[in-house]
Design a protein around this motif. Structure first.
Motif, PDB file in Angstrom:
ATOM      1  N   ASP A  87       0.831  -1.214   0.000  1.00  0.00           N
ATOM      2  CA  ASP A  87       0.000   0.000   0.000  1.00  0.00           C
ATOM      3  C   ASP A  87       0.863   1.260   0.000  1.00  0.00           C
ATOM      4  N   ALA A  88       1.938   1.241   0.774  1.00  0.00           N
ATOM      5  CA  ALA A  88       2.817   2.410   0.839  1.00  0.00           C
ATOM      6  C   ALA A  88       3.433   2.683  -0.529  1.00  0.00           C
ATOM      7  N   HIS A  89       3.803   1.637  -1.249  1.00  0.00           N
ATOM      8  CA  HIS A  89       4.323   1.818  -2.603  1.00  0.00           C
ATOM      9  C   HIS A  89       3.245   2.401  -3.513  1.00  0.00           C
ATOM     10  N   GLU A  90       2.046   1.869  -3.431  1.00  0.00           N
ATOM     11  CA  GLU A  90       0.992   2.303  -4.343  1.00  0.00           C
ATOM     12  C   GLU A  90       0.551   3.736  -4.067  1.00  0.00           C
ATOM     13  N   ARG A  91       0.693   4.178  -2.826  1.00  0.00           N
ATOM     14  CA  ARG A  91       0.364   5.564  -2.485  1.00  0.00           C
ATOM     15  C   ARG A  91       1.574   6.481  -2.631  1.00  0.00           C
ATOM     16  N   ASN A  92       2.736   5.870  -2.964  1.00  0.00           N
ATOM     17  CA  ASN A  92       3.974   6.645  -3.024  1.00  0.00           C
ATOM     18  C   ASN A  92       4.241   7.329  -1.682  1.00  0.00           C
ATOM     19  N   ASP A  93       3.991   6.591  -0.622  1.00  0.00           N
ATOM     20  CA  ASP A  93       4.029   7.118   0.735  1.00  0.00           C
ATOM     21  C   ASP A  93       5.345   6.727   1.400  1.00  0.00           C
ATOM     22  N   LEU A  94       6.325   7.594   1.301  1.00  0.00           N
ATOM     23  CA  LEU A  94       7.631   7.297   1.879  1.00  0.00           C
ATOM     24  C   LEU A  94       7.587   7.281   3.403  1.00  0.00           C
ATOM     25  N   GLY A 154      16.188   7.298  -7.830  1.00  0.00           N
ATOM     26  CA  GLY A 154      15.095   7.637  -8.729  1.00  0.00           C
ATOM     27  C   GLY A 154      13.761   7.021  -8.392  1.00  0.00           C
ATOM     28  N   LEU A 155      13.731   6.086  -7.467  1.00  0.00           N
ATOM     29  CA  LEU A 155      12.455   5.481  -7.094  1.00  0.00           C
ATOM     30  C   LEU A 155      11.596   6.476  -6.327  1.00  0.00           C
ATOM     31  N   PHE A 156      10.295   6.349  -6.512  1.00  0.00           N
ATOM     32  CA  PHE A 156       9.314   7.245  -5.893  1.00  0.00           C
ATOM     33  C   PHE A 156       9.421   8.673  -6.426  1.00  0.00           C
ATOM     34  N   GLN A 157      10.128   8.834  -7.520  1.00  0.00           N
ATOM     35  CA  GLN A 157      10.224  10.114  -8.207  1.00  0.00           C
ATOM     36  C   GLN A 157       9.386  10.037  -9.490  1.00  0.00           C
ATOM     37  N   PRO A 158       9.044  11.184 -10.096  1.00  0.00           N
ATOM     38  CA  PRO A 158       8.247  11.159 -11.328  1.00  0.00           C
ATOM     39  C   PRO A 158       8.827  10.197 -12.356  1.00  0.00           C
ATOM     40  N   GLY A 159       7.962   9.360 -12.892  1.00  0.00           N
ATOM     41  CA  GLY A 159       8.381   8.335 -13.840  1.00  0.00           C
ATOM     42  C   GLY A 159       8.646   6.999 -13.178  1.00  0.00           C
ATOM     43  N   ASP A 197       6.980   6.244  -9.970  1.00  0.00           N
ATOM     44  CA  ASP A 197       6.142   6.423  -8.793  1.00  0.00           C
ATOM     45  C   ASP A 197       4.749   5.827  -8.963  1.00  0.00           C
ATOM     46  N   ASP A 198       4.558   4.996  -9.969  1.00  0.00           N
ATOM     47  CA  ASP A 198       3.246   4.401 -10.226  1.00  0.00           C
ATOM     48  C   ASP A 198       3.368   2.889 -10.023  1.00  0.00           C
ATOM     49  N   TRP A 199       3.007   2.415  -8.823  1.00  0.00           N
ATOM     50  CA  TRP A 199       3.273   1.044  -8.406  1.00  0.00           C
ATOM     51  C   TRP A 199       1.995   0.225  -8.227  1.00  0.00           C
ATOM     52  N   ARG A 200       2.119  -1.052  -8.411  1.00  0.00           N
ATOM     53  CA  ARG A 200       1.134  -2.031  -7.975  1.00  0.00           C
ATOM     54  C   ARG A 200       1.926  -3.188  -7.358  1.00  0.00           C
TER      55      ARG A 200
END
Length: 364
Positions: free
Chosen positions: A228-235, A272-277, A279-282
């Protein structure tokens, strides 16, 4: 040396051995293959413990069957067929390790980490022996902590440790298999146990105790929050799941080991993770090495689908992630994960369906 049989193995052949001997005498390759094939999974797990690499373990299992056929006349039924095959597999792995200088841990850039096992690969639970409660081999742990620790043993010492402390062979049988004296086996085992205690000081050392790959409710909850944290981009949410003294490594990349949650998160962001490009996870939950894991899928701006990116294997202690081992999951069909996911987390129509052991995360 694989064909050696001694008085320590002396016994009356079982129906399995008698059938095998009949197949050998008749030269019936189909019958020979059918009898030996039933041992494939446990032999492959054994090779994996020796080599820490799923693909190498597959190769050495095949090599075991080839050697068994070539040495078939040496089998007289005085030892169990399974024992004979384990001897062949162990020596096939030792021969492989003798030729491969790249199959040893390498020094880490961080003193606290010690060394990195860059050739380590995850082991899919679906390939474990089918009867984990009754098969001795299936009861051996395949947890990453063990697999990594045992790689720090010299190959022959590693073989002694696995044969004695994991498979439970008596010293005389291990000595016969490895062409060593009983005294040498006993000495090697003592040294191996010291190293294992140093490598896994906070873990159980009863490696023959049964283990289950079923996740507890607490573990499922942590993996769900991790996805869930990945999918919300919630660091912040992701960081809250990590113990401050987190140990993290991303394989097979060298120099990725870190020993704090802050360093891990900072490294992900700077990479670069969780940055634009990126940051769209499932994600979906699964298990590998009988440990909770999350398969992570990333969708880039120019791609309509989420593509398998990595698998994160988690060691969870008291509701927090104490160790995180990440693996590049691309080009590894043997993981049996969908190659792509739709926006609803279900496999895309062009992807293979997940098999047993893979649990899709559903939205709440």
């Amino acid at each position: 040396m694989e064909g050696l049989l001694t008085m320590t193995d002396a016994r009356l052949p079982s129906a399995d051995e008698a059938t095998f001997i009949a197949a050998v005498r008749s030269g019936d390759t189909t019958r020979f293959a059918r009898i030996t094939e039933r041992h494939r999974r446990e032999l492959q797990v054994h090779c994996y413990r020796m080599l820490a690499n799923y693909e190498d373990a597959q190769d050495m299992t095949q090599e075991t069957f080839l050697r068994a056929w070539n040495k078939r006349e040496s089998f007289k039924g005085h030892a169990a067929l399974r024992t004979w095959l384990y001897r062949i597999a162990t020596n096939a792995c030792l021969d492989f390790l003798e030729k491969r200088n790249d199959r040893t841990p390498v020094p880490s850039e961080l003193a606290d980490v010690g060394s990195e096992v860059l050739y380590l690969q995850p082991y899919p639970d679906r390939m474990l022996p089918e009867d984990p409660q009754e098969s001795v081999v299936a009861r051996e742990t395949v947890e990453l902590a063990f697999i990594v620790a045992v790689q720090h043993l010299p190959p022959r010492q590693r073989a002694v440790f696995i044969l004695r402390d994991v498979l439970g062979w008596p010293a005389s049988k291990a000595a016969d298999a490895l062409e060593l004296t009983v005294a040498s086996v006993t000495s090697a085992l003592q040294r191996a146990r010291v190293t294992m205690r140093e490598q896994v000081p906070d873990r159980r050392l009863d490696w023959r105790r049964p283990a289950t790959h079923e996740l507890s409710n607490d573990e499922r909850g942590v993996v769900k929050l991790y996805v869930d944290a990945h999918e919300r981009n919630d660091l912040d949410g992701l960081t809250a799941l990590l113990r401050d003294d987190l140990r993290f490594v991303m394989l097979p990349e060298a120099g990725t080991s870190v020993v704090t949650a802050k360093d891990a998160v900072d490294g992900w962001v700077s990479g670069g993770l969780f940055q634009p490009g990126h940051d769209d996870w499932r994600g979906i939950t699964t298990t590998v090495n009988r440990m909770p894991a999350a398969a992570l899928y990333l969708r880039t701006p120019d791609d309509p689908e989420y593509r398998l990116f990595a698998i994160a294997v988690l060691h969870i202690v008291d509701g927090k992630i104490a160790e995180l081992t990440g693996f590049d999951a691309t080009d590894k069909p043997w993981l049996d994960l969908p190659s792509t996911l739709g926006s609803d987390r279900s496999p895309s129509s062009t992807s293979p369906a997940p098999r047993a052991g893979v649990t899709e995360v559903t939205a709440e």
